[in-house]
Design an enzyme around this catalytic site. Structure first.
Site, PDB file in Angstrom:
ATOM      1  N   GLU A 124       0.825  -1.223  -0.111  1.00 37.74           N
ATOM      2  CA  GLU A 124      -0.093   0.169   0.040  1.00 37.74           C
ATOM      3  C   GLU A 124       0.935   1.250   0.042  1.00 37.74           C
ATOM      4  OE1 GLU A 124      -2.763   2.418  -0.446  1.00 37.74           O
ATOM      5  OE2 GLU A 124      -3.628   0.639   0.077  1.00 37.74           O
ATOM      6  N   VAL A 127       2.935   3.699  -3.189  1.00 39.71           N
ATOM      7  CA  VAL A 127       2.327   4.839  -4.325  1.00 39.71           C
ATOM      8  C   VAL A 127       2.086   5.928  -3.631  1.00 39.71           C
ATOM      9  CG1 VAL A 127       0.289   5.372  -5.664  1.00 39.71           C
ATOM     10  CG2 VAL A 127       1.462   3.125  -5.858  1.00 39.71           C
ATOM     11  N   GLY A 129       2.244   6.843  -0.346  1.00 43.01           N
ATOM     12  CA  GLY A 129       3.032   6.964   0.976  1.00 43.01           C
ATOM     13  C   GLY A 129       1.731   6.879   2.071  1.00 43.01           C
ATOM     14  N   ILE A 131      -1.123   8.128   1.932  1.00 43.30           N
ATOM     15  CA  ILE A 131      -2.647   8.174   1.148  1.00 43.30           C
ATOM     16  C   ILE A 131      -3.135   6.769   0.900  1.00 43.30           C
ATOM     17  CG2 ILE A 131      -3.828   9.329  -0.585  1.00 43.30           C
ATOM     18  CD1 ILE A 131      -1.452  11.031  -1.191  1.00 43.30           C
ATOM     19  N   GLU A 185      16.146  15.258  -2.635  1.00 44.91           N
ATOM     20  CA  GLU A 185      17.520  14.612  -2.312  1.00 44.91           C
ATOM     21  C   GLU A 185      18.622  15.552  -2.735  1.00 44.91           C
ATOM     22  OE1 GLU A 185      17.887  12.050  -0.398  1.00 44.91           O
ATOM     23  OE2 GLU A 185      15.766  11.457  -0.290  1.00 44.91           O
ATOM     24  N   ASP A 196      10.528   8.539 -10.424  1.00 44.02           N
ATOM     25  CA  ASP A 196       9.721   8.067  -9.267  1.00 44.02           C
ATOM     26  C   ASP A 196       8.180   8.174  -9.607  1.00 44.02           C
ATOM     27  OD1 ASP A 196       9.460   8.054  -6.066  1.00 44.02           O
ATOM     28  OD2 ASP A 196       7.915   9.899  -6.754  1.00 44.02           O
ATOM     29  N   LYS A 200       5.435   4.784  -9.979  1.00 35.13           N
ATOM     30  CA  LYS A 200       4.037   4.880  -9.251  1.00 35.13           C
ATOM     31  C   LYS A 200       2.754   4.548 -10.081  1.00 35.13           C
ATOM     32  CE  LYS A 200       5.946   7.757  -5.533  1.00 35.13           C
ATOM     33  NZ  LYS A 200       5.581   9.160  -4.651  1.00 35.13           N
ATOM     34  N   GLY A 298       6.885  11.020   3.751  1.00 28.90           N
ATOM     35  CA  GLY A 298       6.930  11.361   5.257  1.00 28.90           C
ATOM     36  C   GLY A 298       7.023  10.014   6.077  1.00 28.90           C
TER      37      GLY A 298
END
Length: 411
Positions: A124, A127, A129, A131, A185, A196, A200, A298
């Site tokens: 889960e 994709v 985080g 959410i 980064e 990234d 996703k 996060g």
């Protein structure tokens, strides 16, 4: 119930912290007396850390401990994550991961291993985080045929574009601010070049449409070429620029999938998604449009999604709760040149002559203007057509220098 964590970085340490803070609630959700982190695999030392005594460096300790039924992988990257996860699944251990690169590249293989060994592989957090999006797509929208999925899938690029749109910051200055704030980064390539977001959208497309989509089959374009001039023209057009990942069901059991900057109208729900926030729009044939919104990354937000998967895995020990997709199919993703869109074009040349020529070549174009534009700069939006056809027409626009070319999307 004992679990193990592989990788004690931002997310891995967050998982340990969530379990420490909410251990009683987590255990109650699982019907267990307790849920405890027994091992944390990492090559580094963490002197003085609250979990220092749980740190191990030998993967085989986890693999050979029959009391560890669920393993969390938060190492990142494909290797050795793939080898470790595969071994755990073969040993009858369920695995939870937040590793988008692993799922996008190897998800189909790992689902097979999980099925063969009657365990679960859950992802889960890979994709959105924190959410919730994959479970709702798989379960809450199960009565729908999903026709399209699109979204703002990377918080770093969305922050940069927000600074460009509302603070008139250059791309370079906005990127530096993102790095200073810890949103980007030191090497931001994966974010700003769209890699990234590509991983996703591969996961989302695979889940929504049922067949594995590999990143190398998805046309991917980042935001490094976006300028403040483009932002101004988007405003004049009535919208903003967003980095979108999107995938769509097509006729003949094909799909389109792409990551690129796009003009988005102010009326779109995606246009108001700013700062580091993400949003995923799912279009079902029964429910219509559904949008999932929140922080896409996060420490604690992502860890909460991982621990939710851990709870599911514990509840489904010896009883699979399958979520996944089938193997990839050759030529399943159509070439981006065959996808219909329209383009915003910014160019340099004889403005009057070039715009007249553009009207003759493209037909009904929409001419855009911005304040203080150079005399030899012009911009317009083309009609909708297949990208390949638009590219052929653009090549016929003689004696001009193309400065920008951005897709225009309708969400």
């Amino acid at each position: 119930m004992d679990i193990a964590i592989m990788g004690y970085g931002v997310v891995g340490s967050g998982v340990a912290e969530v379990i420490a803070i909410n251990g009683e609630k987590v255990a109650a959700k699982c019907g267990q007396p307790s849920v405890d982190v027994k091992y944390i695999l990492d090559l580094r030392d963490f002197p003085g850390d609250v979990n220092e005594k749980k740190i191990i460096k030998d993967f085989n300790v986890i693999l050979n401990d029959k009391d560890v039924k669920v393993v969390v992988e938060t190492m990142g990257g494909q290797h050795p994550a793939f080898e470790f996860v595969s071994s755990c699944l073969k040993a009858g251990k369920s695995v939870v991961t937040s590793n988008k690169e692993l799922v996008a590249a190897k998800g189909d293989v790992l689902f097979k291993l999980a099925k063969e060994n009657n365990v679960n592989f859950m992802f889960e957090a890979s994709v959105g985080g924190g959410i919730p999006v994959l479970r709702p797509i798989d379960r809450c929208l199960a009565a729908n045929q999903i026709d399209e999925v699109a979204g703002i899938l990377n918080g770093t690029t969305n922050f940069i574009l927000t600074m460009m749109i509302y603070n008139s910051m250059s791309f370079e200055d906005a990127l530096k601010l993102a790095q200073d704030n810890g949103y980007a980064e030191k090497d931001p390539t994966a974010d700003i070049e769209g890699f990234d977001a590509c991983r996703k959208i591969c996961i989302l497309a695979s889940l929504c449409f049922g067949k594995h989509v590999f990143p190398d089959s998805v046309y991917t374009e980042g935001i490094t070429k976006i300028t403040l001039e483009d932002v101004e023209y988007a405003r004049a057009w009535g919208g903003v620029i967003k980095l979108l990942g999107r995938a769509k069901r097509l006729e003949g059991d094909k799909i389109s999938a792409m990551v690129s900057p796009a003009f988005v109208k102010n009326e779109s729900i995606l246009s108001g998604v700013n700062d580091v926030f993400n949003a995923i729009l799912v279009r079902g044939n029964a429910v219509g449009d559904v949008c999932f919104y929140g922080r896409g990354a996060g420490k604690m937000a992502t860890a909460s999604a991982v621990v939710a998967d851990v709870i599911d895995c514990i509840n489904y020990i010896d009883n699979r709760k399958a979520m996944g997709w089938d193997d990839a199919v050759e030529n399943y993703v159509v070439d981006h040149s065959d996808v219909e869109t329209s383009f915003y074009i910014r160019a340099k040349g004889d403005k009057v002559f070039a715009l007249k020529a553009a009207e003759e070549i493209f037909g009904d174009i929409s001419i855009l203007n911005r304040n203080n534009a150079p005399e030899d700069e012009f911009a317009f939006v083309t009609p909708v057509a297949k990208e390949g056809i638009l590219a052929e027409k653009l090549a016929k626009l003689a004696d001009v220098e193309i400065l920008s070319k951005i897709r225009v999307e309708n969400y």
